[in-house]
Design a protein around this motif. Structure first.
Motif, PDB file in Angstrom:
ATOM      1  N   ASN A 249       0.856  -1.189   0.000  1.00  0.00           N
ATOM      2  CA  ASN A 249       0.000   0.000   0.000  1.00  0.00           C
ATOM      3  C   ASN A 249       0.889   1.236   0.000  1.00  0.00           C
ATOM      4  O   ASN A 249       1.888   1.282   0.714  1.00  0.00           O
ATOM      5  N   LEU A 250       0.504   2.225  -0.784  1.00  0.00           N
ATOM      6  CA  LEU A 250       1.296   3.459  -0.859  1.00  0.00           C
ATOM      7  C   LEU A 250       0.394   4.676  -0.700  1.00  0.00           C
ATOM      8  O   LEU A 250      -0.612   4.815  -1.403  1.00  0.00           O
ATOM      9  N   LEU A 251       0.759   5.553   0.238  1.00  0.00           N
ATOM     10  CA  LEU A 251       0.037   6.821   0.422  1.00  0.00           C
ATOM     11  C   LEU A 251       0.914   7.939  -0.121  1.00  0.00           C
ATOM     12  O   LEU A 251       2.014   8.181   0.403  1.00  0.00           O
ATOM     13  N   LEU A 252       0.457   8.581  -1.196  1.00  0.00           N
ATOM     14  CA  LEU A 252       1.165   9.741  -1.733  1.00  0.00           C
ATOM     15  C   LEU A 252       0.524  10.980  -1.110  1.00  0.00           C
ATOM     16  O   LEU A 252      -0.669  11.231  -1.294  1.00  0.00           O
ATOM     17  N   VAL A 253       1.326  11.734  -0.385  1.00  0.00           N
ATOM     18  CA  VAL A 253       0.758  12.796   0.446  1.00  0.00           C
ATOM     19  C   VAL A 253       0.988  14.181  -0.151  1.00  0.00           C
ATOM     20  O   VAL A 253       2.123  14.508  -0.512  1.00  0.00           O
ATOM     21  N   HIS A 254      -0.049  14.946  -0.266  1.00  0.00           N
ATOM     22  CA  HIS A 254      -0.139  16.351  -0.712  1.00  0.00           C
ATOM     23  C   HIS A 254      -0.586  16.479  -2.182  1.00  0.00           C
ATOM     24  O   HIS A 254      -1.612  17.054  -2.452  1.00  0.00           O
ATOM     25  N   ASN A 255       0.252  16.039  -3.125  1.00  0.00           N
ATOM     26  CA  ASN A 255      -0.156  16.074  -4.542  1.00  0.00           C
ATOM     27  C   ASN A 255      -0.576  17.467  -5.010  1.00  0.00           C
ATOM     28  O   ASN A 255      -1.442  17.622  -5.862  1.00  0.00           O
ATOM     29  N   LEU A 256       0.087  18.458  -4.461  1.00  0.00           N
ATOM     30  CA  LEU A 256      -0.268  19.848  -4.767  1.00  0.00           C
ATOM     31  C   LEU A 256       0.144  20.236  -6.187  1.00  0.00           C
ATOM     32  O   LEU A 256      -0.472  21.092  -6.811  1.00  0.00           O
ATOM     33  N   ASP A 271      -0.342  -0.283  -9.438  1.00  0.00           N
ATOM     34  CA  ASP A 271      -1.771  -0.535  -9.372  1.00  0.00           C
ATOM     35  C   ASP A 271      -2.437   0.603  -8.597  1.00  0.00           C
ATOM     36  O   ASP A 271      -2.082   0.849  -7.437  1.00  0.00           O
ATOM     37  N   LEU A 272      -3.374   1.295  -9.228  1.00  0.00           N
ATOM     38  CA  LEU A 272      -4.054   2.392  -8.521  1.00  0.00           C
ATOM     39  C   LEU A 272      -4.929   1.860  -7.388  1.00  0.00           C
ATOM     40  O   LEU A 272      -5.347   2.603  -6.512  1.00  0.00           O
ATOM     41  N   GLY A 273      -5.182   0.552  -7.397  1.00  0.00           N
ATOM     42  CA  GLY A 273      -5.987  -0.068  -6.337  1.00  0.00           C
ATOM     43  C   GLY A 273      -5.285  -0.100  -4.985  1.00  0.00           C
ATOM     44  O   GLY A 273      -5.946  -0.172  -3.950  1.00  0.00           O
ATOM     45  N   ASN A 274      -3.944  -0.068  -4.963  1.00  0.00           N
ATOM     46  CA  ASN A 274      -3.262   0.002  -3.665  1.00  0.00           C
ATOM     47  C   ASN A 274      -2.453   1.292  -3.536  1.00  0.00           C
ATOM     48  O   ASN A 274      -1.446   1.362  -2.833  1.00  0.00           O
ATOM     49  N   THR A 275      -2.943   2.324  -4.231  1.00  0.00           N
ATOM     50  CA  THR A 275      -2.303   3.647  -4.174  1.00  0.00           C
ATOM     51  C   THR A 275      -3.350   4.674  -3.751  1.00  0.00           C
ATOM     52  O   THR A 275      -4.432   4.735  -4.349  1.00  0.00           O
ATOM     53  N   ALA A 347      -9.134   4.319   6.018  1.00  0.00           N
ATOM     54  CA  ALA A 347      -9.094   3.047   6.753  1.00  0.00           C
ATOM     55  C   ALA A 347      -8.457   1.960   5.893  1.00  0.00           C
ATOM     56  O   ALA A 347      -7.643   1.164   6.374  1.00  0.00           O
ATOM     57  N   ASN A 348      -8.778   1.936   4.619  1.00  0.00           N
ATOM     58  CA  ASN A 348      -8.206   0.915   3.734  1.00  0.00           C
ATOM     59  C   ASN A 348      -6.740   1.177   3.432  1.00  0.00           C
ATOM     60  O   ASN A 348      -5.942   0.236   3.366  1.00  0.00           O
ATOM     61  N   ALA A 349      -6.387   2.439   3.256  1.00  0.00           N
ATOM     62  CA  ALA A 349      -4.978   2.770   3.020  1.00  0.00           C
ATOM     63  C   ALA A 349      -4.129   2.277   4.185  1.00  0.00           C
ATOM     64  O   ALA A 349      -3.029   1.777   3.996  1.00  0.00           O
ATOM     65  N   LEU A 350      -4.665   2.404   5.411  1.00  0.00           N
ATOM     66  CA  LEU A 350      -3.923   2.006   6.614  1.00  0.00           C
ATOM     67  C   LEU A 350      -4.217   0.563   7.032  1.00  0.00           C
ATOM     68  O   LEU A 350      -3.859   0.145   8.132  1.00  0.00           O
ATOM     69  N   LYS A 351      -4.886  -0.178   6.154  1.00  0.00           N
ATOM     70  CA  LYS A 351      -5.241  -1.589   6.406  1.00  0.00           C
ATOM     71  C   LYS A 351      -6.063  -1.753   7.685  1.00  0.00           C
ATOM     72  O   LYS A 351      -5.824  -2.651   8.488  1.00  0.00           O
ATOM     73  N   MET A 352      -7.000  -0.839   7.888  1.00  0.00           N
ATOM     74  CA  MET A 352      -7.865  -0.907   9.067  1.00  0.00           C
ATOM     75  C   MET A 352      -9.331  -1.083   8.664  1.00  0.00           C
ATOM     76  O   MET A 352     -10.240  -0.865   9.463  1.00  0.00           O
ATOM     77  N   GLY A 353      -9.537  -1.433   7.389  1.00  0.00           N
ATOM     78  CA  GLY A 353     -10.897  -1.544   6.857  1.00  0.00           C
ATOM     79  C   GLY A 353     -11.757  -2.606   7.526  1.00  0.00           C
ATOM     80  O   GLY A 353     -12.972  -2.553   7.456  1.00  0.00           O
TER      81      GLY A 353
END
Ligand SMILES: [Zn+2]
Length: 390
Positions: A249-256, A271-275, A347-353
């Motif tokens: 899983n990858l969290l890209l933060v800000h994307n400004l 895979d955009l499914g785990n991004t 929740a899903n990004a952090l695997k807490m779904g």
């Protein structure tokens, strides 16, 4: 109205909850509600507990310290200047921030750590934290030491019962060799990854042409000899994304500063499914007085989450306030989408779904009441408030 966090809603629905917060049943009354002694009534919207996908609780003591609107690189310089602080002050401010987030209906946080001091506040919290220990070292010579230091932080996190993983800070703070060490560890552990990405033009200038404010910052403020660095002619994310393993899983933060070409590239290499694309609009306004192109992110159907960033660059740690900023600037974003960004996606990004992020039977996601909402147009109002019910 009940919004389940995944796009479904119930008009005048009834949620049955166990004393420990587990949802036992959700009844769709189809808007026809009969009076019953055991039913408590709330006016407004019931939404799942919020997930703050990006925070730095360890910077909470820096609230009201930095100049607003100073720009990104001057902000970085201020953070560097204030790195060393009294640990008691850091812990005290972190505990207060944690309590405020709890009160603001936040049940889970993806929290960045550049040190271990705030672990003390997190281990006693009612909030569930996932800690991203950031590796920092733009100079390749720093790679081995920087990585060893993060491993030590992970050991301390685990001994405090905190889930944590080693992540790269950003393309402008991590060398190729350090990226590779982080990637090997992520591959081994299957950990969640986070990356500060495209928070300003300056990191893209660095990779495009090796010029601009970021280069000056690295050389003058951090004393790094950047002569080894070869610009790639591409944006920062396009130059570094391939280091990160595809299955994590990858969290890209800000994307400004994210453009269509960047999104096309990201879609091409992973895979955009785990991004997930984490937005911190309050922080972006505080530092640079601008927002990401949220219309572009939506148009591409990306998984968006919300984060508060830290109190060093925000007025409060409230996901509801982040939702209001997005709605004001992009009125086309519906309350259903905003709720999903604020709960289910994080929740899903952090695997807490499995337990968080949506109002579903068997889960214990926390329930927030949003009051003072415009229930005709389903819009948040400046005075909309959140109250944590469980
Ligand atoms: Zn951050």
């Amino acid at each position: 109205m009940i919004l389940d966090g995944r796009g479904k809603y119930y008009s005048k629905g009834i949620i049955t909850i166990d004393p420990d917060g587990t949802i036992l049943a959700i009844q769709d009354t189809h808007g026809i509600l009969k009076e019953s002694e055991e039913v408590e009534f709330f006016s407004g919207m019931l939404v799942p507990g919020f997930v703050n996908a990006h925070c730095h609780i360890e910077l909470s003591h820096l609230q009201h310290t930095f100049t607003e609107g100073a720009g990104f690189v001057p902000f970085l310089k201020q953070v560097v200047d204030h790195r060393v602080s009294d640990p008691d002050k850091v812990i005290q401010a972190a505990e207060k921030a944690d309590w405020l987030m709890y009160k603001n209906g936040i049940v889970a946080v993806g929290d960045i750590a550049n040190g271990t001091t705030a672990f003390e506040a997190k281990k006693h919290s009612k909030i569930v934290y996932y800690t991203f220990v950031e590796a920092l070292g733009f100079s390749p010579e720093r790679a081995v030491k920087a990585f060893e230091w993060t491993q030590n932080c992970i050991n301390i996190a685990e001994s405090n019962g905190l889930s944590a993983s080693i992540v790269p800070h950003s393309p402008y703070a991590v060398s190729g060799s350090l990226f590779r060490a982080i990637a090997a560890e992520a591959l081994r552990t299957g950990s969640i990854l986070s990356l500060h990405s495209q928070e300003s033009n300056s990191e893209d200038d660095l990779y495009h042409s090796g010029t601009g404010e970021m280069v000056t910052h690295l050389q003058d403020n951090l004393g790094i000899d950047t002569s080894f660095f070869m610009p790639t002619g591409e944006s920062a994310i396009q130059s570094t994304l391939e280091y990160l393993p595809l299955g994590n899983n990858l969290l890209l933060v800000h994307n400004l500063n994210t453009k269509q070409a960047d999104i096309d590239y990201i879609a091409c290499v992973r895979d955009l499914g785990n991004t997930w694309f984490v937005l911190c609009p309050g922080s972006n306004l505080y530092i640079q007085n601008r927002l990401p192109d949220i219309a572009l992110l939506r148009k591409n159907g990306l998984q968006i989450c919300l984060g508060t960033d830290s109190l060093a660059s925000n007025h409060q740690l409230s996901i509801l306030e982040e939702m209001k900023i997005v709605q004001d600037a992009f009125p086309e974003v519906t309350i259903h989408e905003l709720t999903q960004w604020a709960s289910w996606n994080g929740a899903n990004a952090l695997k807490m779904g499995e337990w968080a992020g949506s109002i579903e039977v068997g889960k214990r996601p926390g329930i927030n009441l949003l009051s003072g909402v415009d229930l005709v147009s389903n819009k948040l109002l400046p005075g909309t408030k959140v109250k944590r019910l469980c």
